[in-house]
Design an enzyme around this catalytic site. Structure first.
Site, PDB file in Angstrom:
ATOM      1  N   PHE A 196     -22.321  17.604  32.405  1.00 43.04           N
ATOM      2  CA  PHE A 196     -22.063  17.840  33.828  1.00 43.04           C
ATOM      3  C   PHE A 196     -22.737  19.187  34.119  1.00 43.04           C
ATOM      4  O   PHE A 196     -22.121  20.241  33.972  1.00 43.04           O
ATOM      5  CB  PHE A 196     -20.555  17.898  34.122  1.00 43.04           C
ATOM      6  CG  PHE A 196     -19.856  16.574  34.009  1.00 43.04           C
ATOM      7  CD1 PHE A 196     -19.640  15.974  32.779  1.00 43.04           C
ATOM      8  CD2 PHE A 196     -19.399  15.913  35.141  1.00 43.04           C
ATOM      9  CE1 PHE A 196     -18.999  14.744  32.673  1.00 43.04           C
ATOM     10  CE2 PHE A 196     -18.756  14.684  35.058  1.00 43.04           C
ATOM     11  CZ  PHE A 196     -18.554  14.099  33.810  1.00 43.04           C
ATOM     12  N   ASP A 197     -24.015  19.121  34.483  1.00 37.38           N
ATOM     13  CA  ASP A 197     -24.796  20.360  34.531  1.00 37.38           C
ATOM     14  C   ASP A 197     -24.318  21.316  35.616  1.00 37.38           C
ATOM     15  O   ASP A 197     -24.570  22.509  35.538  1.00 37.38           O
ATOM     16  CB  ASP A 197     -26.283  20.043  34.726  1.00 37.38           C
ATOM     17  CG  ASP A 197     -26.881  19.450  33.456  1.00 37.38           C
ATOM     18  OD1 ASP A 197     -26.547  19.946  32.362  1.00 37.38           O
ATOM     19  OD2 ASP A 197     -27.665  18.498  33.542  1.00 37.38           O
ATOM     20  N   GLU A 211     -19.885  21.788  34.502  1.00 33.60           N
ATOM     21  CA  GLU A 211     -19.672  22.436  33.205  1.00 33.60           C
ATOM     22  C   GLU A 211     -20.478  23.736  33.070  1.00 33.60           C
ATOM     23  O   GLU A 211     -20.041  24.666  32.394  1.00 33.60           O
ATOM     24  CB  GLU A 211     -20.120  21.516  32.059  1.00 33.60           C
ATOM     25  CG  GLU A 211     -19.199  20.352  31.762  1.00 33.60           C
ATOM     26  CD  GLU A 211     -19.801  19.407  30.718  1.00 33.60           C
ATOM     27  OE1 GLU A 211     -19.077  18.537  30.228  1.00 33.60           O
ATOM     28  OE2 GLU A 211     -21.011  19.499  30.411  1.00 33.60           O
ATOM     29  N   TYR A 255     -34.111  21.276  29.109  1.00 27.47           N
ATOM     30  CA  TYR A 255     -34.588  20.570  30.296  1.00 27.47           C
ATOM     31  C   TYR A 255     -34.760  21.532  31.451  1.00 27.47           C
ATOM     32  O   TYR A 255     -34.065  22.544  31.515  1.00 27.47           O
ATOM     33  CB  TYR A 255     -33.531  19.531  30.694  1.00 27.47           C
ATOM     34  CG  TYR A 255     -34.071  18.142  30.878  1.00 27.47           C
ATOM     35  CD1 TYR A 255     -34.424  17.358  29.791  1.00 27.47           C
ATOM     36  CD2 TYR A 255     -34.234  17.612  32.158  1.00 27.47           C
ATOM     37  CE1 TYR A 255     -34.920  16.083  29.966  1.00 27.47           C
ATOM     38  CE2 TYR A 255     -34.726  16.333  32.338  1.00 27.47           C
ATOM     39  CZ  TYR A 255     -35.070  15.574  31.234  1.00 27.47           C
ATOM     40  OH  TYR A 255     -35.554  14.309  31.412  1.00 27.47           O
ATOM     41  N   TYR A 277     -34.839  21.502  35.821  1.00 29.53           N
ATOM     42  CA  TYR A 277     -34.754  20.823  37.123  1.00 29.53           C
ATOM     43  C   TYR A 277     -35.367  21.745  38.175  1.00 29.53           C
ATOM     44  O   TYR A 277     -35.000  22.916  38.267  1.00 29.53           O
ATOM     45  CB  TYR A 277     -33.301  20.532  37.507  1.00 29.53           C
ATOM     46  CG  TYR A 277     -32.622  19.574  36.568  1.00 29.53           C
ATOM     47  CD1 TYR A 277     -32.898  18.211  36.618  1.00 29.53           C
ATOM     48  CD2 TYR A 277     -31.721  20.040  35.619  1.00 29.53           C
ATOM     49  CE1 TYR A 277     -32.277  17.330  35.746  1.00 29.53           C
ATOM     50  CE2 TYR A 277     -31.098  19.160  34.735  1.00 29.53           C
ATOM     51  CZ  TYR A 277     -31.379  17.812  34.807  1.00 29.53           C
ATOM     52  OH  TYR A 277     -30.764  16.954  33.939  1.00 29.53           O
ATOM     53  N   ASP A 315     -22.976  17.962  54.288  1.00 32.26           N
ATOM     54  CA  ASP A 315     -22.018  18.151  55.382  1.00 32.26           C
ATOM     55  C   ASP A 315     -22.846  18.183  56.664  1.00 32.26           C
ATOM     56  O   ASP A 315     -23.275  19.242  57.117  1.00 32.26           O
ATOM     57  CB  ASP A 315     -21.240  19.450  55.162  1.00 32.26           C
ATOM     58  CG  ASP A 315     -20.238  19.714  56.283  1.00 32.26           C
ATOM     59  OD1 ASP A 315     -20.224  18.939  57.269  1.00 32.26           O
ATOM     60  OD2 ASP A 315     -19.492  20.707  56.184  1.00 32.26           O
ATOM     61  N   HIS A 352     -33.708   7.479  33.351  1.00 31.53           N
ATOM     62  CA  HIS A 352     -34.791   7.923  32.478  1.00 31.53           C
ATOM     63  C   HIS A 352     -34.968   7.014  31.264  1.00 31.53           C
ATOM     64  O   HIS A 352     -34.311   7.197  30.234  1.00 31.53           O
ATOM     65  CB  HIS A 352     -34.553   9.373  32.040  1.00 31.53           C
ATOM     66  CG  HIS A 352     -35.784  10.026  31.499  1.00 31.53           C
ATOM     67  ND1 HIS A 352     -35.885  11.381  31.298  1.00 31.53           N
ATOM     68  CD2 HIS A 352     -36.984   9.510  31.128  1.00 31.53           C
ATOM     69  CE1 HIS A 352     -37.083  11.655  30.808  1.00 31.53           C
ATOM     70  NE2 HIS A 352     -37.760  10.534  30.686  1.00 31.53           N
TER      71      HIS A 352
HETATM   72 CU   LIG Z   1     -34.408  12.725  31.495  1.00 26.52          CU
END
Ligand SMILES: [Cu+2]
Length: 648
Positions: A302-303, A306, A386, A388, A445, A597
Site C-alpha cells: 500500500f504505497d 503504508e 520502482y 512512479y 472532490d 502489469h
Molecule cells: Cu509493475
C-alpha cells in the site's frame, strides 16, 4: 472563490506546513504528551480547514492546526493528536488501539543497517558464498495481518528481501537472493528469524541486469540535441502556492501521504472564476503481486497508506526530469523524530507544446491552425526499486489529464534449473518478473460550478430498428443518475462505452443543458482476485472502477486510515454501507485505475515507462469550444488572415 475576494491572510490556510511548523508540532508533543526518544512520529500534516471555513465572509483566518500520529516503541501504543499551531497546544489526543501507523523511512534504513550487521544473516549469506555485506541491500515490506505468524501477533512486523549488487556500482536490484526473507520486529529493530533457506541449490544465475552506460554491453546510440526555449518567459504565474495559467487557477498543496494535492481548481470564464474541483489527489495505491510462491506470497504494497508518496518524493532536475523553462516548488516532510526534512525541487511546473489543438483548411483561404499548450504539474516518487511519475496536465480547452508513468526496476527472482515460472515472465537467465497490479485510487472532490452535483453513468446504446429508424442506425445515450452510494459503485463497460458525468444542479449553460465535467476512464482493469483473497479484504476499493460518496471531511483513505498490517478495509466499504444519498449534493469520486502489469522481457533490466491516464473533460460546462480565443502562432503561415492565403 474569485481571487480578488480572498481575504489577505499572511499565509493561505491550505498552504502546506512549514519546517518551523513541523518543529512546533514536535516540540508541543514532546512537552505536553511526553513523546520521548523511544517514540516515533509517523506523520505530521496540515489539518485542512473545513470547506465552509475557506469561504470566509469575516476575513478571519480559520484555525491553523496539524494532525500527528505517533507511537511508543516500548509498548506499541499509537495515538493521533490534533495540535493547534495558533495556541501551541495539543487539543485532541486519541488512542489508536490495535493500529499500526505507516512505516517510516527511518525504519526502512535502520532495518537495512541492522540486517546487514546481523550475524545470523551473515551466516546465511556465507552459506551462499557471499561475504561482502557492502554489496547487500535489504528491502523492507509490511505484513498483512492475516499473514503474521501466530507467534508474532501484536508485534509491529516487517519482512525483507535480500538483494546482491553484482559490482560496486551495479544495479542493487539485479540479483535477488531468492528463498531468503528476514522477519523483523520493527519496534525492537531485531531479526526474529530468516524465513526460507532454499537457494535453489545453485549459484546465482548469470544475468545482464545493468543500466549504467559504463556497465552495459553495447555502445550508446547518437541523438541530436533538442532544446526548448521560451525567450519571453512562461505564461503562468505562481504566487506562493497559488498558480494561474490560461484561465486556470488553483492552489498547490503537499503532504506526507498524497504528495502533491491540487486545491480549489477553477476556470476563469469571461471574468467569472467557476469552480471545477475542490481537491484532487491520490489517496491509495495497492500493489498485489500475483505469485503465491514462497518469495512473493506476502508481497502486497500500500504505497500511500503504508509508506506515503510525500515521504518518497525525490528532487527533480532540469533537463532530465523536466525540459524547458521550469519553476520548482520545494516540499517539506519530516523524519520519525519529527524533525523537518526539505525536498528541494519536489514539484515541477512547466508548459509544454502539445501539437495541434484545432485546425481546418478552407479550400479557398487555406489553413487556420492553433497549437495546443498544456501546463504540467509533476512530482516523482521512488518506492525502493520502482518509480512512479505523476503528471497533472491542464489544457487550454478546459481538459484536465492525470497521467502516471511507472518505471524503475521490477522485482525479479530466480528459479531452479529446468523449471519455468508459472506466475511471471522469463526476463533473463533463470530469472523471472512476477505478474502484479498497480491499483491507484484518485480521490476527486469535484465541485462543478458549485457543490451541488449529481453523477450520471452515461452509456451508448444502439436504437432498435423501427418505423423512425428503418436502417437501424440510431445511437442513443442512456444517462442514469446515481442516487445512492450503492448505485455509485460502478464498473468499466467497454460494450456501452460507459463514462461518468458530474453535472451541476445549478444554472445550466446557455443551451439549457446542465454544466458538467465528464470522467473519461482510462487504465481500468478488474481485480481478478478470488473473493476469499486477503488482498481483497484489505482493499475492497479495487472491486470497482468508481465509487461515489457524499463529501465528509474525515473520509480520506479508501482502505482505512491505517492499512499497515491491516486485516480488513475500514474505508470505502464501511462508509458506503450507510448507502447515503449522493444526488444533488457535494460528491467525491474515487476513481480506481493503474497498470495491470503483465511483465515483459523489455521491462528488464530497467523498465521503459508504462503510461496510464484518465481525463476530466468539460461537457456542457462551456457553451462552445472554449479555446476559440487562442491567438495564431507567431510568424508561421498557419493563418491566412495574417500572412496571406495558402502559404507553406
Ligand atoms: Cu509493475
Amino acid at each position: 472563490m474569485s481571487t480578488s475576494d480572498q481575504p489577505a491572510w499572511p499565509r493561505h490556510p491550505l498552504d502546506p506546513l512549514t519546517a518551523e511548523e513541523f518543529r512546533q508540532v514536535t516540540g508541543v508533543l514532546r512537552r505536553d504528551r511526553e513523546v520521548g526518544p523511544r517514540w516515533r512520529i509517523a506523520s505530521i500534516e496540515l489539518r485542512e480547514p473545513a470547506k465552509d471555513a475557506l469561504v470566509s465572509g469575516t476575513g478571519q483566518a480559520p484555525p491553523r492546526e496539524a494532525l500527528a500520529v505517533c507511537w511508543n516503541r516500548d509498548d506499541g501504543h499509537a495515538y493521533r493528536a490534533v495540535v493547534s499551531l495558533d495556541s501551541g497546544a495539543v487539543t485532541a489526543w486519541e488512542p489508536l488501539p490495535g493500529q499500526q501507523p505507516n512505516i517510516t523511512q527511518d525504519e526502512w534504513h535502520e532495518c537495512d543497517e541492522m540486517l546487514r550487521g546481523d550475524p545470523a544473516l551473515a551466516a546465511a549469506l556465507a552459506r551462499r558464498g557471499i561475504t561482502d555485506s557492502s554489496r547487500i541491500l535489504t528491502d523492507l515490506w509490511a505484513f498483512a495481518a492475516d499473514l503474521v505468524p501466530p507467534r508474532y501477533r501484536g508485534l509491529r512486523l516487517g519482512w525483507a528481501d535480500v538483494w546482491y549488487r553484482g559490482s560496486e556500482e551495479g544495479n542493487p536490484y539485479a540479483h535477488h537472493l531468492s528463498g531468503l526473507h528476514p522477519i523483523v520486529d520493527l519496534n525492537r529493530m531485531a531479526l526474529l528469524e530468516i524465513d526460507g533457506s532454499s537457494s535453489h541449490g545453485d549459484a546465482l544465475p548469470e544475468v545482464m541486469g545493468e543500466y549504467l552506460p559504463k556497465l552495459i554491453p553495447m555502445p550508446l546510440r547518437e541523438v541530436a540535441p533538442l532544446e526548448i526555449s521560451q525567450p519571453e518567459g512562461v505564461s503562468f504565474r505562481l504566487d506562493g502556492h497559488l498558480l494561474r495559467w490560461q484561465n486556470w487557477e488553483l492552489r498547490l498543496g503537499f503532504n506526507y501521504r498524497e504528495g502533491l494535492v491540487l486545491h480549489t481548481v477553477g476556470f476563469n470564464d469571461a471574468g467569472r472564476l467557476r469552480p471545477v474541483a475542490h481537491r484532487l489527489s491520490f489517496a491509495e495505491m495497492v500493489v498485489p503481486y500475483r505469485d503465491p510462491t514462497e518469495d512473493h506470497f506476502r508481497r502486497t504494497a500500500f504505497d500511500i497508506g503504508e509508506w506515503g508518496l510525500g515521504f518518497m518524493t525525490t528532487s527533480l532536475e532540469r533537463g532530465c526530469d523536466c525540459l524547458g523553462e521550469i519553476t520548482y516548488l520545494d516540499a517539506v516532510v519530516h523524519d520519525s523524530a519529527g524533525e523537518p526534512q526539505l525536498i528541494p525541487h519536489a514539484i515541477c511546473i512547466h508548459e509544454e507544446d502539445n501539437g495541434v489543438l484545432w485546425k481546418h483548411v478552407d479550400h479557398e483561404f487555406g489553413p487556420e491552425v492553433r497549437r495546443a499548450r498544456r501546463l504540467v504539474l509533476s512530482f516523482h516518487v521512488t518506492v525502493a526499486n520502482y518509480e512512479y511519475l505523476v503528471y497533472w496536465r491542464f489544457y487550454q480547452d478546459g481538459n484536465i489529464e492525470c497521467e502516471v508513468r511507472a518505471t524503475g526496476i521490477m522485482v525479479t527472482s530466480n528459479f531452479p534449473p529446468g523449471e519455468q515460472p508459472p506466475y511471471g515472465t522469463l526476463v533473463d537467465n533463470r530469472t523471472y518478473a512476477p505478474f502484479h497490479q498497480h491499483f491507484i485510487v484518485a480521490r476527486l472532490d469535484l465541485d462543478v460550478d458549485g457543490r451541488a452535483n449529481t453523477v450520471y453513468a452515461v452509456e451508448s446504446e444502439p436504437a432498435a430498428a423501427g418505423p423512425g429508424d428503418p436502417h437501424g442506425l440510431g445511437l442513443r445515450l442512456r444517462q442514469t443518475p446515481l442516487r445512492t452510494e450503492a448505485e455509485g459503485q460502478q464498473d468499466y463497460d467497454w460494450a456501452t462505452q460507459r463514462s461518468w458525468k458530474v453535472v451541476s444542479t445549478g444554472t445550466p449553460n446557455s443551451l439549457g443543458t446542465p454544466a458538467g465535467y465528464k470522467l473519461v476512464p482510462g487504465g481500468s482493469f478488474p481485480a481478478l482476485l478470488d473473493p476469499s483473497s486477503a488482498v481483497l479484504r484489505r482493499a475492497r476499493v479495487i472491486e470497482h472502477a468508481l465509487w461515489v460518496t457524499p463529501y465528509h471531511p474525515d473520509e480520506r483513505w479508501p482502505c482505512g486510515d491505517f492499512p499497515t498490517q491491516s486485516a480488513a478495509d475500514s474505508g470505502l466499504p464501511v462508509w458506503t454501507a450507510q448507502n447515503r444519498s449522493i444526488a444533488g449534493t457535494d460528491v467525491v469520486l474515487w476513481y480506481v485505475f493503474g497498470i495491470h502489469h503483465i511483465t515483459r522481457p523489455e521491462d528488464w533490466p530497467i523498465m521503459p515507462v508504462d503510461t496510464v491516464s484518465f481525463w476530466l473533460k468539460p461537457f456542457g460546462f462551456f457553451d462552445r469550444n472554449p479555446a476559440l480565443d487562442l491567438p495564431p502562432d507567431g510568424n508561421s503561415g498557419c493563418h491566412p488572415g495574417g500572412d496571406g492565403a495558402g502559404s507553406g
